[in-house]
Motif scaffolding. Sequence first.
Motif, PDB file in Angstrom:
ATOM      1  N   PHE A 110       0.838  -1.206   0.000  1.00  0.00           N
ATOM      2  CA  PHE A 110       0.000   0.000   0.000  1.00  0.00           C
ATOM      3  C   PHE A 110       0.875   1.259   0.000  1.00  0.00           C
ATOM      4  N   ARG A 111       0.668   2.099  -0.997  1.00  0.00           N
ATOM      5  CA  ARG A 111       1.369   3.386  -1.025  1.00  0.00           C
ATOM      6  C   ARG A 111       0.408   4.455  -1.524  1.00  0.00           C
ATOM      7  N   TYR A 112       0.397   5.583  -0.833  1.00  0.00           N
ATOM      8  CA  TYR A 112      -0.498   6.669  -1.212  1.00  0.00           C
ATOM      9  C   TYR A 112       0.190   7.486  -2.308  1.00  0.00           C
ATOM     10  N   GLU A 113       0.239   6.909  -3.514  1.00  0.00           N
ATOM     11  CA  GLU A 113       0.845   7.608  -4.655  1.00  0.00           C
ATOM     12  C   GLU A 113      -0.273   8.143  -5.530  1.00  0.00           C
ATOM     13  N   ARG A 114       0.101   8.999  -6.483  1.00  0.00           N
ATOM     14  CA  ARG A 114      -0.917   9.493  -7.409  1.00  0.00           C
ATOM     15  C   ARG A 114      -1.246   8.374  -8.396  1.00  0.00           C
ATOM     16  N   LYS A 117      -1.795   4.842 -14.839  1.00  0.00           N
ATOM     17  CA  LYS A 117      -1.601   3.510 -15.413  1.00  0.00           C
ATOM     18  C   LYS A 117      -0.330   2.876 -14.819  1.00  0.00           C
ATOM     19  N   GLY A 118      -0.450   1.692 -14.308  1.00  0.00           N
ATOM     20  CA  GLY A 118       0.708   1.003 -13.732  1.00  0.00           C
ATOM     21  C   GLY A 118       1.088   1.476 -12.343  1.00  0.00           C
ATOM     22  N   ARG A 119       0.279   2.400 -11.788  1.00  0.00           N
ATOM     23  CA  ARG A 119       0.580   2.851 -10.413  1.00  0.00           C
ATOM     24  C   ARG A 119      -0.711   2.881  -9.616  1.00  0.00           C
ATOM     25  N   TYR A 120      -0.746   2.066  -8.593  1.00  0.00           N
ATOM     26  CA  TYR A 120      -1.952   1.924  -7.783  1.00  0.00           C
ATOM     27  C   TYR A 120      -1.616   2.151  -6.328  1.00  0.00           C
ATOM     28  N   ARG A 121      -2.654   2.370  -5.538  1.00  0.00           N
ATOM     29  CA  ARG A 121      -2.414   2.567  -4.102  1.00  0.00           C
ATOM     30  C   ARG A 121      -2.402   1.237  -3.367  1.00  0.00           C
ATOM     31  N   GLN A 122      -3.122   0.278  -3.899  1.00  0.00           N
ATOM     32  CA  GLN A 122      -2.905  -1.105  -3.461  1.00  0.00           C
ATOM     33  C   GLN A 122      -2.382  -1.835  -4.683  1.00  0.00           C
ATOM     34  N   PHE A 123      -1.170  -2.341  -4.577  1.00  0.00           N
ATOM     35  CA  PHE A 123      -0.597  -3.084  -5.695  1.00  0.00           C
ATOM     36  C   PHE A 123       0.019  -4.355  -5.129  1.00  0.00           C
ATOM     37  N   TYR A 124       0.447  -5.228  -6.030  1.00  0.00           N
ATOM     38  CA  TYR A 124       0.856  -6.558  -5.586  1.00  0.00           C
ATOM     39  C   TYR A 124       2.312  -6.839  -5.959  1.00  0.00           C
ATOM     40  N   GLN A 125       3.002  -7.461  -5.040  1.00  0.00           N
ATOM     41  CA  GLN A 125       4.395  -7.802  -5.327  1.00  0.00           C
ATOM     42  C   GLN A 125       4.642  -9.289  -5.097  1.00  0.00           C
ATOM     43  N   ILE A 126       5.630  -9.781  -5.846  1.00  0.00           N
ATOM     44  CA  ILE A 126       6.165 -11.120  -5.617  1.00  0.00           C
ATOM     45  C   ILE A 126       7.592 -10.886  -5.130  1.00  0.00           C
ATOM     46  N   VAL A 254      19.770   4.470  -8.765  1.00  0.00           N
ATOM     47  CA  VAL A 254      19.552   4.404  -7.310  1.00  0.00           C
ATOM     48  C   VAL A 254      18.140   3.864  -7.112  1.00  0.00           C
ATOM     49  N   ARG A 255      17.821   3.445  -5.898  1.00  0.00           N
ATOM     50  CA  ARG A 255      16.475   2.948  -5.662  1.00  0.00           C
ATOM     51  C   ARG A 255      15.801   3.851  -4.633  1.00  0.00           C
ATOM     52  N   GLY A 256      14.489   3.788  -4.583  1.00  0.00           N
ATOM     53  CA  GLY A 256      13.750   4.734  -3.741  1.00  0.00           C
ATOM     54  C   GLY A 256      13.733   4.413  -2.255  1.00  0.00           C
ATOM     55  N   ASP A 276       7.941   2.107 -16.066  1.00  0.00           N
ATOM     56  CA  ASP A 276       8.441   0.954 -16.813  1.00  0.00           C
ATOM     57  C   ASP A 276       9.190  -0.084 -15.975  1.00  0.00           C
ATOM     58  N   ALA A 277       9.299   0.134 -14.655  1.00  0.00           N
ATOM     59  CA  ALA A 277      10.013  -0.846 -13.832  1.00  0.00           C
ATOM     60  C   ALA A 277       9.078  -1.984 -13.439  1.00  0.00           C
ATOM     61  N   VAL A 278       9.412  -3.199 -13.890  1.00  0.00           N
ATOM     62  CA  VAL A 278       8.596  -4.354 -13.496  1.00  0.00           C
ATOM     63  C   VAL A 278       9.102  -4.965 -12.211  1.00  0.00           C
ATOM     64  N   ALA A 279      10.400  -4.819 -11.951  1.00  0.00           N
ATOM     65  CA  ALA A 279      10.954  -5.437 -10.752  1.00  0.00           C
ATOM     66  C   ALA A 279      12.173  -4.644 -10.309  1.00  0.00           C
ATOM     67  N   GLY A 280      12.455  -4.720  -9.026  1.00  0.00           N
ATOM     68  CA  GLY A 280      13.636  -4.032  -8.513  1.00  0.00           C
ATOM     69  C   GLY A 280      14.115  -4.739  -7.270  1.00  0.00           C
ATOM     70  N   ILE A 303       8.915  -8.147  -7.587  1.00  0.00           N
ATOM     71  CA  ILE A 303       8.314  -8.015  -8.917  1.00  0.00           C
ATOM     72  C   ILE A 303       6.984  -7.301  -8.727  1.00  0.00           C
ATOM     73  N   GLY A 304       6.730  -6.265  -9.506  1.00  0.00           N
ATOM     74  CA  GLY A 304       5.435  -5.592  -9.458  1.00  0.00           C
ATOM     75  C   GLY A 304       4.454  -6.392 -10.299  1.00  0.00           C
ATOM     76  N   GLN A 305       3.568  -7.101  -9.622  1.00  0.00           N
ATOM     77  CA  GLN A 305       2.712  -8.057 -10.343  1.00  0.00           C
ATOM     78  C   GLN A 305       1.701  -7.358 -11.251  1.00  0.00           C
ATOM     79  N   ASP A 306       1.211  -6.196 -10.806  1.00  0.00           N
ATOM     80  CA  ASP A 306       0.235  -5.458 -11.635  1.00  0.00           C
ATOM     81  C   ASP A 306       0.857  -5.094 -12.979  1.00  0.00           C
ATOM     82  N   ARG A 307       2.075  -4.556 -12.901  1.00  0.00           N
ATOM     83  CA  ARG A 307       2.756  -4.130 -14.137  1.00  0.00           C
ATOM     84  C   ARG A 307       3.156  -5.322 -14.980  1.00  0.00           C
ATOM     85  N   LEU A 308       3.615  -6.368 -14.328  1.00  0.00           N
ATOM     86  CA  LEU A 308       4.002  -7.568 -15.060  1.00  0.00           C
ATOM     87  C   LEU A 308       2.824  -8.071 -15.900  1.00  0.00           C
TER      88      LEU A 308
END
Length: 424
Positions: A110-114, A117-126, A254-256, A276-280, A303-308
């Motif tokens: 969960f991140r309170y981002e704007r 497309k490809g950016r959600y406030r609830q997103f899924y990771q592997i 660098v990473r965030g 465009d980052a699918v994984a980091g 891995i950002g599952q939504d973007r993948l």
Amino acid sequence: MIKAIRGMRDLLPPETARWQWVEQVAREVFALYGYREIRLPLLERTELFARSIGADTDIVSKEMYSFPDRKGESLTLRPEATASVLRAVVENGLDKGGGVKKLYTLGPMFRYERPQKGRYRQFYQINGEAFGVDAPELDAEVILLLLDILQRLQLGEMRLLINSLGCPECQVKFKAALGLFLISREGLCEDCQRRRTTNALRVLDCKSVHCKEILKDAPVIRDYLCADCAAHFARVLELLRRFGVAYEDQPRLVRGLDYYTRTAFEVVAPGLGAQDAVAGGGRYDGLSQQLGGPALPGLGFAIGQDRLLEVLPRELLGRDREYKVFLVALGEAAKEKCLNLLQKLRENNLATEMDFGNRSLKAQISQADRLGAACVIIIGEMELKDGKAQIREMATAYQQPVPFNEVPDHVKWLKDKTLAETNV
Ligand code: AMP
């Protein structure tokens, strides 16, 4: 009607079948590399993230869903998994006994981002995380694992970007040099003006176009790596080359998140546009101690599952592999017969459905079609009298009568034949 919260979407069928497929492939590849699953709470103490990700990062300063619980303790919906995995590893003594420990976890962040497309406030990771060893071979293995998952999922075009962020000593020297460079620059955004003294590294991943422009001439951490860090990085790259991995050495990557040391990497997919980052991922050798734990080196990836799922081929994964059967009952007596048959077919591991709405033959057949049924079994008054059901193959519309007690075996035979023909 009440609507879902902005940035939080529902994942619906048939799309969810693709999600399951991705998760299944990931689980299989994790197992090949010796990773086992860990499941974690979604809520943690706010402090866990503030102390690991870093107070100056966008995530902690602007994007966390934090709130006091009923006793006034500040809790946060996890914005990422690594800090929680590490907490759980130390809390449960999984780090004991030496050697490498490998864990994976799947789930929402969960991140309170704007939202866009490809950016959600609830997103899924592997997430995959490996602890206990600081050897560069593990860095290479983790990257190979990540790419292995993405390749088996048939992610077409992708680029691996890699850098070394050095150890704390390298970072102190680099931050001083970067701070000195930034102090005389004009036009940095408000955040960066503050960060250039509090945590200059954070300026490097500012999203402002103007700040990015200024940073083009900034010093690079590569020039400040100590001999050990330089050797570690060289060995990681050598191993990637040995295993045929195409990488792009990016001295400015660098990473965030603040906790990364040494190897840091990202996988980008051109099909994704701005996000465009699918994984980091990367190494975080000091993180455990930062959280008050023992010395415990580690590294991992997300891995950002939504973007993948945005970029994976649709036709390949969208196919519903299940062979479905649909029962059409015409009249009350036929319905009773169908109810028995329905359970009988399921006992035979045949995915079977019927509609209890007493609708017309046409309506029930089109329902079967919508559901993607491969085979429809029709029972009406005539069939009851003859003791035979009509079995129709939807693909060819070929229909034949089959005695009731032979229906399960006949459908099983049809299923095997169809699956063999379509080579699923
Ligand atoms: P991070 O945890 O920031 O290193 O991000 C790892 C990956 O998670 C990114 O490469 C993205 O694919 C994905 N990700 C991060 N933030 C979001 C978001 N707000 N919406 C969708 N995916 C995200």
